[in-house]
Design an enzyme around this catalytic site. Structure first.
Site, PDB file in Angstrom:
ATOM      1  N   LEU A 146       0.952  -1.335   0.118  1.00  0.00           N
ATOM      2  CA  LEU A 146      -0.080  -0.155   0.328  1.00  0.00           C
ATOM      3  C   LEU A 146       0.842   1.393  -0.161  1.00  0.00           C
ATOM      4  O   LEU A 146       2.102   1.883   0.241  1.00  0.00           O
ATOM      5  CB  LEU A 146      -1.099   0.112   0.897  1.00  0.00           C
ATOM      6  CG  LEU A 146      -1.807  -0.728   1.474  1.00  0.00           C
ATOM      7  CD1 LEU A 146      -2.318  -1.006   2.836  1.00  0.00           C
ATOM      8  CD2 LEU A 146      -3.334   0.020   0.284  1.00  0.00           C
ATOM      9  N   ASP A 147       0.805   2.484  -0.395  1.00  0.00           N
ATOM     10  CA  ASP A 147       1.465   3.427  -0.877  1.00  0.00           C
ATOM     11  C   ASP A 147       1.533   3.950   0.176  1.00  0.00           C
ATOM     12  O   ASP A 147       0.714   3.583   1.418  1.00  0.00           O
ATOM     13  CB  ASP A 147       1.312   4.261  -1.833  1.00  0.00           C
ATOM     14  CG  ASP A 147      -0.169   5.243  -2.361  1.00  0.00           C
ATOM     15  OD1 ASP A 147      -0.338   5.233  -1.123  1.00  0.00           O
ATOM     16  OD2 ASP A 147      -1.053   4.965  -3.317  1.00  0.00           O
ATOM     17  N   LYS A 148       2.258   5.082   0.748  1.00  0.00           N
ATOM     18  CA  LYS A 148       2.097   5.790   1.527  1.00  0.00           C
ATOM     19  C   LYS A 148       1.631   6.322   1.917  1.00  0.00           C
ATOM     20  O   LYS A 148       0.696   6.584   3.311  1.00  0.00           O
ATOM     21  CB  LYS A 148       3.731   6.740   1.593  1.00  0.00           C
ATOM     22  CG  LYS A 148       3.388   7.577   2.654  1.00  0.00           C
ATOM     23  CD  LYS A 148       5.192   8.869   2.520  1.00  0.00           C
ATOM     24  CE  LYS A 148       5.721   9.164   3.932  1.00  0.00           C
ATOM     25  NZ  LYS A 148       6.882   9.960   3.479  1.00  0.00           N
TER      26      LYS A 148
ATOM     27  N   ARG B 273      -5.273   4.475  -7.936  1.00  0.00           N
ATOM     28  CA  ARG B 273      -4.637   6.193  -8.099  1.00  0.00           C
ATOM     29  C   ARG B 273      -4.229   6.832  -9.185  1.00  0.00           C
ATOM     30  O   ARG B 273      -5.451   7.394 -10.240  1.00  0.00           O
ATOM     31  CB  ARG B 273      -3.433   6.970  -7.482  1.00  0.00           C
ATOM     32  CG  ARG B 273      -3.859   6.709  -5.778  1.00  0.00           C
ATOM     33  CD  ARG B 273      -2.783   7.210  -4.975  1.00  0.00           C
ATOM     34  NE  ARG B 273      -2.358   6.632  -3.978  1.00  0.00           N
ATOM     35  CZ  ARG B 273      -3.387   7.315  -3.180  1.00  0.00           C
ATOM     36  NH1 ARG B 273      -4.215   8.580  -3.027  1.00  0.00           N
ATOM     37  NH2 ARG B 273      -3.839   7.322  -1.666  1.00  0.00           N
TER      38      ARG B 273
ATOM     39  N   SER C 208      -1.792   5.992   0.947  1.00  0.00           N
ATOM     40  CA  SER C 208      -3.084   5.096   1.346  1.00  0.00           C
ATOM     41  C   SER C 208      -3.629   4.497   2.760  1.00  0.00           C
ATOM     42  O   SER C 208      -1.671   3.723   3.237  1.00  0.00           O
ATOM     43  CB  SER C 208      -2.913   3.943   0.511  1.00  0.00           C
ATOM     44  OG  SER C 208      -2.685   4.456  -0.915  1.00  0.00           O
TER      45      SER C 208
END
Length: 178
Positions: free
Chosen positions: A50-52, A134, A54
């Protein structure tokens, strides 16, 4: 040279609610990741990412079979996200998100979408490309304000809050491997 038999290492799988603002895996020494937040779990690797910006569910494990089940290209394990955007979510945007969007010259797999409120919706994916939601929202001219993974397979976020951790029972691990 003594070689440790890793097949005798007990398999573990932990469900973590990754808070917004930390990375799944460190991309730069100055950044904070899950293992900085939860050093007692540093022997377990994140499955997926999960990106930063999220938040939500991520699994940490030392079980390679589980990792392959969740990340292989033809995995049918659903991952559900709650997405909140600045704009009003239109039926046309949901249709476009669900039928597929061209990313990197490859069409995304069909997704399931459902409007939750005027500016939020859920999306269920069976793939996980880098920044996929995104980028899909960007293609639909939707600006994400919040992105939360609320489900992996049959495991749901329920009442978990950012930073919460819970062990995944063996029966649930076996269901994910099928």
């Amino acid at each position: 040279i003594a070689v440790k038999n890793i097949s005798n290492t007990p398999k573990e799988a932990i469900l973590v609610y990754k808070p917004r603002g930390i990375e799944t895996s460190k991309t730069a020494p100055e950044n904070k990741d899950i293992h900085d937040r939860l050093p007692a779990l540093s022997h377990l690797a994140p499955i997926g990412r999960l990106d930063k910006d999220s938040e939500g569910l991520i699994i940490l494990s030392n079980d390679g079979t589980l990792a392959r089940s969740l990340t292989k290209e033809n995995s049918n394990i659903e991952k559900e996200y709650l997405v909140t955007v600045r704009e009003i979510v239109t039926p046309e945007a949901l249709t476009r998100l669900s039928t597929g969007i061209m990313l990197d010259k490859v069409m995304t797999k069909p997704a399931k979408t459902k409007k939750v409120s005027k500016s939020s919706f859920t999306i269920i994916l069976q793939e996980g490309r880098k920044h996929q939601i995104r980028r899909m929202c960007d293609a639909c001219r939707l600006t994400i304000e919040s992105l939360v993974r609320v489900r992996i397979g049959h495991l749901k976020i329920g009442s978990m809050k950012p930073g919460f951790v819970k062990r995944i029972p063996t029966k649930d691990i076996e269901l994910l491997k099928k």
